[in-house]
Design a protein around this motif. Structure first.
Motif, PDB file in Angstrom:
ATOM      1  N   LEU A  42      47.846  10.643  96.590  1.00  0.00           N
ATOM      2  CA  LEU A  42      47.095  11.460  97.547  1.00  0.00           C
ATOM      3  C   LEU A  42      47.074  12.928  97.159  1.00  0.00           C
ATOM      4  O   LEU A  42      46.115  13.632  97.435  1.00  0.00           O
ATOM      5  CB  LEU A  42      47.677  11.299  98.952  1.00  0.00           C
ATOM      6  CG  LEU A  42      47.413   9.956  99.613  1.00  0.00           C
ATOM      7  CD1 LEU A  42      48.133   9.889 100.945  1.00  0.00           C
ATOM      8  CD2 LEU A  42      45.936   9.715  99.786  1.00  0.00           C
ATOM      9  N   SER A  43      48.127  13.389  96.490  1.00  0.00           N
ATOM     10  CA  SER A  43      48.180  14.811  96.157  1.00  0.00           C
ATOM     11  C   SER A  43      47.712  15.120  94.742  1.00  0.00           C
ATOM     12  O   SER A  43      47.489  16.279  94.420  1.00  0.00           O
ATOM     13  CB  SER A  43      49.610  15.328  96.343  1.00  0.00           C
ATOM     14  OG  SER A  43      50.482  14.623  95.490  1.00  0.00           O
ATOM     15  N   THR A  44      47.540  14.126  93.875  1.00  0.00           N
ATOM     16  CA  THR A  44      47.235  14.424  92.475  1.00  0.00           C
ATOM     17  C   THR A  44      45.920  13.855  91.970  1.00  0.00           C
ATOM     18  O   THR A  44      45.622  13.988  90.795  1.00  0.00           O
ATOM     19  CB  THR A  44      48.349  13.889  91.557  1.00  0.00           C
ATOM     20  OG1 THR A  44      48.443  12.486  91.704  1.00  0.00           O
ATOM     21  CG2 THR A  44      49.666  14.552  91.832  1.00  0.00           C
ATOM     22  N   SER A  47      41.968  14.206  95.863  1.00  0.00           N
ATOM     23  CA  SER A  47      41.680  13.963  97.275  1.00  0.00           C
ATOM     24  C   SER A  47      41.792  15.245  98.087  1.00  0.00           C
ATOM     25  O   SER A  47      40.962  15.510  98.946  1.00  0.00           O
ATOM     26  CB  SER A  47      42.646  12.924  97.841  1.00  0.00           C
ATOM     27  OG  SER A  47      42.508  11.710  97.165  1.00  0.00           O
ATOM     28  N   ASP A  48      42.837  16.023  97.834  1.00  0.00           N
ATOM     29  CA  ASP A  48      43.034  17.279  98.548  1.00  0.00           C
ATOM     30  C   ASP A  48      42.421  18.457  97.805  1.00  0.00           C
ATOM     31  O   ASP A  48      41.720  19.268  98.384  1.00  0.00           O
ATOM     32  CB  ASP A  48      44.530  17.554  98.751  1.00  0.00           C
ATOM     33  CG  ASP A  48      45.180  16.514  99.632  1.00  0.00           C
ATOM     34  OD1 ASP A  48      44.468  15.905 100.434  1.00  0.00           O
ATOM     35  OD2 ASP A  48      46.399  16.333  99.516  1.00  0.00           O
ATOM     36  N   LEU A  49      42.737  18.557  96.524  1.00  0.00           N
ATOM     37  CA  LEU A  49      42.242  19.633  95.669  1.00  0.00           C
ATOM     38  C   LEU A  49      41.503  19.029  94.491  1.00  0.00           C
ATOM     39  O   LEU A  49      41.845  17.930  94.044  1.00  0.00           O
ATOM     40  CB  LEU A  49      43.413  20.456  95.118  1.00  0.00           C
ATOM     41  CG  LEU A  49      44.173  21.338  96.079  1.00  0.00           C
ATOM     42  CD1 LEU A  49      45.399  21.922  95.392  1.00  0.00           C
ATOM     43  CD2 LEU A  49      43.301  22.465  96.575  1.00  0.00           C
ATOM     44  N   SER A  62      47.309  12.522  86.681  1.00  0.00           N
ATOM     45  CA  SER A  62      46.210  11.953  87.463  1.00  0.00           C
ATOM     46  C   SER A  62      45.343  11.009  86.631  1.00  0.00           C
ATOM     47  O   SER A  62      44.688  10.137  87.181  1.00  0.00           O
ATOM     48  CB  SER A  62      45.352  13.059  88.061  1.00  0.00           C
ATOM     49  OG  SER A  62      44.602  13.714  87.067  1.00  0.00           O
ATOM     50  N   THR A  68      42.277   8.108  91.197  1.00  0.00           N
ATOM     51  CA  THR A  68      41.387   9.051  90.531  1.00  0.00           C
ATOM     52  C   THR A  68      40.047   8.397  90.231  1.00  0.00           C
ATOM     53  O   THR A  68      38.977   8.964  90.484  1.00  0.00           O
ATOM     54  CB  THR A  68      42.025   9.542  89.216  1.00  0.00           C
ATOM     55  OG1 THR A  68      43.283  10.129  89.500  1.00  0.00           O
ATOM     56  CG2 THR A  68      41.136  10.557  88.522  1.00  0.00           C
ATOM     57  N   ASN A  71      38.085   7.400  93.472  1.00  0.00           N
ATOM     58  CA  ASN A  71      37.406   8.569  94.042  1.00  0.00           C
ATOM     59  C   ASN A  71      36.136   8.880  93.266  1.00  0.00           C
ATOM     60  O   ASN A  71      35.094   9.167  93.866  1.00  0.00           O
ATOM     61  CB  ASN A  71      38.321   9.787  94.035  1.00  0.00           C
ATOM     62  CG  ASN A  71      39.381   9.726  95.098  1.00  0.00           C
ATOM     63  OD1 ASN A  71      39.295   8.939  96.023  1.00  0.00           O
ATOM     64  ND2 ASN A  71      40.387  10.552  94.956  1.00  0.00           N
TER      65      ASN A  71
END
Length: 79
Positions: A42-44, A47-49, A62, A68, A71
């Protein structure tokens, strides 16, 4: 619309297979690894950045995580 639904089913089956594999091989430790892998993804994975804004070591990590590519697949289907 059908391609979005088919890709959603394929993606969910892929993540479910990874989680079942980890639980079958590792038991409770596998459950912990599956949860840690989920939180890590979720953080790499953009999704966020966006991935280019992440530190270099997380950008390299990632490339090996399946979220990855899912997405990227959802972005290409939608647009």
């Amino acid at each position: 619309m059908p391609s979005f639904i088919l890709f959603s089913v394929f993606t969910s089956l892929t993540f479910m297979a990874i989680a079942f594999f980890l639980v079958t091989v590792g038991g409770n430790v596998g459950r912990f690894v599956a949860l840690a892998l989920l939180v890590l993804q979720l953080s790499t994975t953009g999704s966020d950045l966006p991935i280019p804004m992440l530190p270099v070591n997380l950008q390299a990590l990632s490339r090996f995580l399946p979220l990855t590519y899912s997405n990227a697949g959802f972005k290409s289907i939608i647009s």
